[in-house]
Write a protein that holds these residues in place. Sequence first.
Motif, PDB file in Angstrom:
ATOM      1  N   THR A  17      20.702 -64.858  46.823  1.00 32.15           N
ATOM      2  CA  THR A  17      21.873 -64.103  46.369  1.00 32.15           C
ATOM      3  C   THR A  17      21.546 -63.259  45.140  1.00 32.15           C
ATOM      4  N   TYR A  18      22.460 -62.352  44.835  1.00 31.91           N
ATOM      5  CA  TYR A  18      22.366 -61.593  43.585  1.00 31.91           C
ATOM      6  C   TYR A  18      23.765 -61.473  42.994  1.00 31.91           C
ATOM      7  N   THR A  19      23.818 -61.258  41.711  1.00 33.92           N
ATOM      8  CA  THR A  19      25.097 -61.139  41.004  1.00 33.92           C
ATOM      9  C   THR A  19      25.228 -59.733  40.440  1.00 33.92           C
ATOM     10  N   ASP A  20      26.361 -59.077  40.716  1.00 35.78           N
ATOM     11  CA  ASP A  20      26.548 -57.713  40.216  1.00 35.78           C
ATOM     12  C   ASP A  20      27.020 -57.734  38.763  1.00 35.78           C
ATOM     13  N   GLY A  38      29.894 -59.921  37.792  1.00 32.46           N
ATOM     14  CA  GLY A  38      29.794 -61.361  37.992  1.00 32.46           C
ATOM     15  C   GLY A  38      30.062 -61.816  39.406  1.00 32.46           C
ATOM     16  N   ASN A  39      30.212 -60.873  40.337  1.00 33.01           N
ATOM     17  CA  ASN A  39      30.430 -61.239  41.741  1.00 33.01           C
ATOM     18  C   ASN A  39      29.106 -61.560  42.419  1.00 33.01           C
ATOM     19  N   VAL A  40      29.102 -62.622  43.220  1.00 33.18           N
ATOM     20  CA  VAL A  40      27.879 -63.068  43.884  1.00 33.18           C
ATOM     21  C   VAL A  40      27.888 -62.613  45.339  1.00 33.18           C
ATOM     22  N   TYR A  41      26.778 -62.001  45.767  1.00 35.60           N
ATOM     23  CA  TYR A  41      26.647 -61.514  47.133  1.00 35.60           C
ATOM     24  C   TYR A  41      25.353 -62.025  47.748  1.00 35.60           C
TER      25      TYR A  41
END
Length: 447
Positions: free
Chosen positions: A206-209, A212-215
């Motif tokens: 995953t990555y966090t924008d 702070g949203n995780v995708y």
Amino acid sequence: MKKRITRKMRRELKNAINPLEELLIIIKQYFPRLTNWIDNLTDTRHQSYVTYDFKICLLTQILAFCSSYQSMNKIGRDFNSDTVINNINNILKTNYVELPHKDTLINVISEIKFEELEKVQTNIIKTLIRSKMLDKYRFNGMFHIVIDGTGLYSTKVNLGEQAITKVYNKGEENEYTLYSYYALEAKLVCGNMTFSLATEFVENETYTDENGNVYRKFDKQDCELKAAYRLLNKIKNRFPKLPIIIGGDALYLGRPFLELCDSLKFDYIIRYKETDAPTIKRNFDEIKIIDGNYEYQNEIIFGDLKNKDFYTLNVISYDEESVDEETGEITITNFSFVTSLHITSKNKNYLVLLGRRRWKIENKGFKEQKSDILNIKHIYTKRCEGTKNLYLIIQFAHTLLNLLNYGDILIIDLKTTKNEVSDLIKKALTSTIIHLNLTRKIQLRLP
């Protein structure tokens, strides 16, 4: 002639032996640096708010798992007593007025870096290997490491982008998604025992924008085979000089996996099914040696010989006959394996036995950990890091219980079940204030 133990003698023996004391002596004698390894874990908590250190949180959890506790709520209820508080303080040489609340245990354990807790896992296995007590289980100087995966739990609750997902009834009104965690294990097989050598979770990257949203980083989900490549490299990094034979099922019968074993200087013995690799069957049938129920040959072509795109391996097959006592009907079960080990008429029998030992990871590993003592399928927490860390702590407890149940002469003489031994540990920990004698030495004698 061995003296017969009566029921009365066994009752007296059970009253005289304290399995909790035996367990603690094993920790003290064979893993004297365990508390140091725990103390070296990075504590990211704000120290002004810290009441409990890692040592009491992790060792309390280990003892709870060894005592067959499968619920944080049950731990919270039973450990909230003056008796348990006194006993834990006595064991850890601490002076806590209260033990950590179950929510505190989960929160603290979830905050530990998984990679650092893995170092404790590595240190435990290295300590066992250096003790030489496992040397009797080597094959030609090599340790047999079997890899396999197991699901921990599934739920309709959204566990986040890291969890593996599967959609059911897609496009219909009753469509739903199951979220799950899945662990790939490398276990050291030693007779009837297995010890967790390394763990790799099947999870989405995953990555966090910036908000702070995780995708999820990639559309395609992680899988067991991808995790296996990571696991092999992890084993090599942790145990660079350890001579190893990798065992596994037919999922790993592919050139990328076998070539990775070669590059890492791992030998292997992998389950082989004819339908999975027809080129192996065709080339094997042409030149195989038949010796009773065995068929074998070395340097079998796997791939395209004409275009020089091939790999060579050794193949062994064995037909086991069994007779139904009632009908007299004969059933034949075939066991076939590909291996990097050279096959001869002298070692063919042992190689088949070695290949079949991959079932130990299921029967003596996962099955025991899904039983009434250690329940890896229970949802202790829905947090990803917490789940992973608690899984490792269960592996620590499983290792200690193996040493206790298979190696401690006093426990073996009880001739009781593993469940009862864990119940006796629970009873000693929760029922009375114990007076421990941890100064004596014991010698583990593994079968």
